[in-house]
Design a protein around this motif. Structure first.
Motif, PDB file in Angstrom:
ATOM      1  N   ALA A   8       0.476   6.724   0.431  1.00  0.00           N
ATOM      2  CA  ALA A   8      -0.007   5.349   0.357  1.00  0.00           C
ATOM      3  C   ALA A   8      -1.328   5.288  -0.399  1.00  0.00           C
ATOM      4  CB  ALA A   8      -0.185   4.791   1.770  1.00  0.00           C
ATOM      5  N   GLN A   9      -1.705   4.077  -0.759  1.00  0.00           N
ATOM      6  CA  GLN A   9      -2.961   3.826  -1.442  1.00  0.00           C
ATOM      7  C   GLN A   9      -3.992   3.399  -0.413  1.00  0.00           C
ATOM      8  OE1 GLN A   9      -2.788   4.442  -4.727  1.00  0.00           O
ATOM      9  NE2 GLN A   9      -4.988   4.236  -4.936  1.00  0.00           N
ATOM     10  N   ALA A  10      -5.113   4.109  -0.362  1.00  0.00           N
ATOM     11  CA  ALA A  10      -6.211   3.781   0.552  1.00  0.00           C
ATOM     12  C   ALA A  10      -7.420   3.419  -0.306  1.00  0.00           C
ATOM     13  CB  ALA A  10      -6.524   4.950   1.470  1.00  0.00           C
ATOM     14  N   GLY A  11      -7.488   2.177  -0.735  1.00  0.00           N
ATOM     15  CA  GLY A  11      -8.536   1.768  -1.662  1.00  0.00           C
ATOM     16  C   GLY A  11      -8.284   2.443  -2.997  1.00  0.00           C
ATOM     17  N   PRO A  12      -9.285   3.162  -3.524  1.00  0.00           N
ATOM     18  CA  PRO A  12      -9.106   3.809  -4.830  1.00  0.00           C
ATOM     19  C   PRO A  12      -8.373   5.150  -4.751  1.00  0.00           C
ATOM     20  CG  PRO A  12     -11.317   4.198  -4.022  1.00  0.00           C
ATOM     21  CD  PRO A  12     -10.652   3.290  -3.022  1.00  0.00           C
ATOM     22  N   ARG A  13      -8.038   5.599  -3.563  1.00  0.00           N
ATOM     23  CA  ARG A  13      -7.524   6.953  -3.365  1.00  0.00           C
ATOM     24  C   ARG A  13      -6.076   6.934  -2.881  1.00  0.00           C
ATOM     25  NH1 ARG A  13     -10.921  11.041  -2.109  1.00  0.00           N
ATOM     26  NH2 ARG A  13     -12.485   9.591  -1.351  1.00  0.00           N
ATOM     27  N   ARG A  14      -5.255   7.802  -3.465  1.00  0.00           N
ATOM     28  CA  ARG A  14      -3.890   8.013  -2.957  1.00  0.00           C
ATOM     29  C   ARG A  14      -3.967   9.101  -1.892  1.00  0.00           C
ATOM     30  NH1 ARG A  14       0.854   7.586  -6.690  1.00  0.00           N
ATOM     31  NH2 ARG A  14      -0.386   5.790  -7.253  1.00  0.00           N
ATOM     32  N   ILE A  15      -3.334   8.842  -0.741  1.00  0.00           N
ATOM     33  CA  ILE A  15      -3.381   9.762   0.392  1.00  0.00           C
ATOM     34  C   ILE A  15      -1.989   9.902   0.995  1.00  0.00           C
ATOM     35  CG2 ILE A  15      -5.819   9.364   0.987  1.00  0.00           C
ATOM     36  CD1 ILE A  15      -3.360   7.692   3.136  1.00  0.00           C
TER      37      ILE A  15
ATOM     38  N   GLU B 239      -6.318  16.492   7.555  1.00  0.00           N
ATOM     39  CA  GLU B 239      -5.512  17.580   8.108  1.00  0.00           C
ATOM     40  C   GLU B 239      -5.300  18.711   7.100  1.00  0.00           C
ATOM     41  OE1 GLU B 239      -1.440  17.886  10.746  1.00  0.00           O
ATOM     42  OE2 GLU B 239      -2.053  15.963   9.935  1.00  0.00           O
ATOM     43  N   GLY B 240      -5.346  18.393   5.820  1.00  0.00           N
ATOM     44  CA  GLY B 240      -5.140  19.379   4.763  1.00  0.00           C
ATOM     45  C   GLY B 240      -4.720  18.687   3.484  1.00  0.00           C
ATOM     46  N   LEU B 241      -4.232  19.498   2.533  1.00  0.00           N
ATOM     47  CA  LEU B 241      -3.763  18.975   1.253  1.00  0.00           C
ATOM     48  C   LEU B 241      -2.261  19.148   1.138  1.00  0.00           C
ATOM     49  CD1 LEU B 241      -6.398  20.336  -1.303  1.00  0.00           C
ATOM     50  CD2 LEU B 241      -6.116  17.977  -0.518  1.00  0.00           C
ATOM     51  N   LEU B 242      -1.612  18.168   0.535  1.00  0.00           N
ATOM     52  CA  LEU B 242      -0.185  18.203   0.260  1.00  0.00           C
ATOM     53  C   LEU B 242      -0.019  18.263  -1.252  1.00  0.00           C
ATOM     54  CD1 LEU B 242       2.829  17.782   1.089  1.00  0.00           C
ATOM     55  CD2 LEU B 242       2.389  15.321   0.908  1.00  0.00           C
ATOM     56  N   ASN B 243       0.762  19.238  -1.728  1.00  0.00           N
ATOM     57  CA  ASN B 243       1.074  19.320  -3.145  1.00  0.00           C
ATOM     58  C   ASN B 243       2.356  18.535  -3.369  1.00  0.00           C
ATOM     59  OD1 ASN B 243       1.754  19.946  -5.762  1.00  0.00           O
ATOM     60  ND2 ASN B 243       1.327  22.122  -5.561  1.00  0.00           N
ATOM     61  N   LEU B 244       2.222  17.370  -3.971  1.00  0.00           N
ATOM     62  CA  LEU B 244       3.362  16.485  -4.183  1.00  0.00           C
ATOM     63  C   LEU B 244       3.552  16.298  -5.687  1.00  0.00           C
ATOM     64  CD1 LEU B 244       5.465  14.741  -2.720  1.00  0.00           C
ATOM     65  CD2 LEU B 244       3.855  12.847  -2.885  1.00  0.00           C
TER      66      LEU B 244
ATOM     67  N   ASP C  81       0.814  -1.225   0.000  1.00  0.00           N
ATOM     68  CA  ASP C  81       0.000   0.000   0.000  1.00  0.00           C
ATOM     69  C   ASP C  81       0.841   1.267   0.000  1.00  0.00           C
ATOM     70  OD1 ASP C  81      -2.287  -1.562   0.116  1.00  0.00           O
ATOM     71  OD2 ASP C  81      -2.512  -1.365   2.285  1.00  0.00           O
ATOM     72  N   VAL C  82       2.142   1.154   0.264  1.00  0.00           N
ATOM     73  CA  VAL C  82       3.009   2.327   0.428  1.00  0.00           C
ATOM     74  C   VAL C  82       3.678   2.680  -0.899  1.00  0.00           C
ATOM     75  CG1 VAL C  82       5.042   3.230   1.622  1.00  0.00           C
ATOM     76  CG2 VAL C  82       3.422   1.781   2.850  1.00  0.00           C
ATOM     77  N   TRP C  83       3.614   3.982  -1.252  1.00  0.00           N
ATOM     78  CA  TRP C  83       4.230   4.463  -2.488  1.00  0.00           C
ATOM     79  C   TRP C  83       5.579   5.123  -2.232  1.00  0.00           C
ATOM     80  CZ3 TRP C  83       2.595   3.727  -7.441  1.00  0.00           C
ATOM     81  CH2 TRP C  83       1.351   3.122  -7.590  1.00  0.00           C
ATOM     82  N   GLU C  84       5.606   6.057  -1.278  1.00  0.00           N
ATOM     83  CA  GLU C  84       6.855   6.780  -1.023  1.00  0.00           C
ATOM     84  C   GLU C  84       6.797   7.483   0.324  1.00  0.00           C
ATOM     85  OE1 GLU C  84       7.396  10.055  -3.939  1.00  0.00           O
ATOM     86  OE2 GLU C  84       5.376   9.582  -4.612  1.00  0.00           O
ATOM     87  N   LEU C  85       7.963   7.963   0.760  1.00  0.00           N
ATOM     88  CA  LEU C  85       8.101   8.700   2.016  1.00  0.00           C
ATOM     89  C   LEU C  85       8.654  10.087   1.709  1.00  0.00           C
ATOM     90  CD1 LEU C  85       9.878   5.998   4.195  1.00  0.00           C
ATOM     91  CD2 LEU C  85       7.469   6.615   4.243  1.00  0.00           C
ATOM     92  N   HIS C  86       8.196  11.081   2.492  1.00  0.00           N
ATOM     93  CA  HIS C  86       8.678  12.452   2.330  1.00  0.00           C
ATOM     94  C   HIS C  86       8.806  13.117   3.688  1.00  0.00           C
ATOM     95  CE1 HIS C  86       8.339  12.696  -2.028  1.00  0.00           C
ATOM     96  NE2 HIS C  86       7.296  11.893  -1.879  1.00  0.00           N
ATOM     97  N   ARG C  87       9.686  14.069   3.776  1.00  0.00           N
ATOM     98  CA  ARG C  87       9.766  14.920   4.964  1.00  0.00           C
ATOM     99  C   ARG C  87       8.537  15.818   4.982  1.00  0.00           C
ATOM    100  NH1 ARG C  87      12.961  13.806   9.166  1.00  0.00           N
ATOM    101  NH2 ARG C  87      15.035  13.281   8.500  1.00  0.00           N
ATOM    102  N   ALA C  88       8.194  16.281   6.143  1.00  0.00           N
ATOM    103  CA  ALA C  88       7.020  17.139   6.294  1.00  0.00           C
ATOM    104  C   ALA C  88       7.167  18.405   5.451  1.00  0.00           C
ATOM    105  CB  ALA C  88       6.829  17.508   7.758  1.00  0.00           C
TER     106      ALA C  88
END
Length: 157
Positions: A80-87, A45-50, A24-31
């Protein structure tokens, strides 16, 4: 031949270790700074522009009933992938990958009431780690509310 070993990503939140299946995990990033998402469910919590893609960030502290804490530069985002959604999930620290031998994996917690998003428990030498299934992290109502908030934010000039 026994079951294949499982691989999980271990992370910490408020001093407690948790895990996610690596599939389920795609990648890791610093805050990074988050953009508020009006009308989103409380667990967002909000949106992340990745890389130009907007990802909702789940507030694990709220979901796991930990006290809120401001975003820190030492925090990590797990994409990560949460069902059909990337979060993205904000965690205190991503610890790394762990291969679990069949004897270190127990699926019986899935059968307990109130643990709908727990897929199993890793039985490690230094303690138990709940491994979460992200497909059930958002309730149906939260997913609909999030979809509505994302649609409204994309329609704004």
């Amino acid at each position: 031949m026994g079951p294949a070993p499982r691989e999980v990503l271990l992370f910490t939140l408020e001093g407690q270790r948790y895990g996610l299946p690596t599939e389920d995990v795609w990648e890791l990033h610093r805050a990074a700074r988050l953009t508020p998402l009006p009308r989103a469910p409380d667990v967002i919590e909000g949106l992340l522009n990745l890389h130009g893609r907007l990802l909702p960030v789940l507030d694990l502290r709220r979901r796991f009933r930990h006290p809120p804490r401001p975003l820190s530069p030492s925090d990590h985002f797990i994409v990560a992938q949460a069902g059909p959604r990337r979060i993205a999930l904000r965690v205190d620290r991503a610890e790394g990958l762990r291969v679990l031998a069949p004897g270190e994996w127990d699926t019986s917690p899935r059968e307990l009431p109130g643990v709908g998003y727990v897929s199993g428990v890793a039985k490690l030498e230094d303690g138990l780690v709940l491994v979460h299934d992200l497909r059930g992290f958002l309730s149906e109502a939260e997913a609909l509310e999030l979809d509505s908030a994302l649609t409204a934010s994309s329609e704004q000039p």
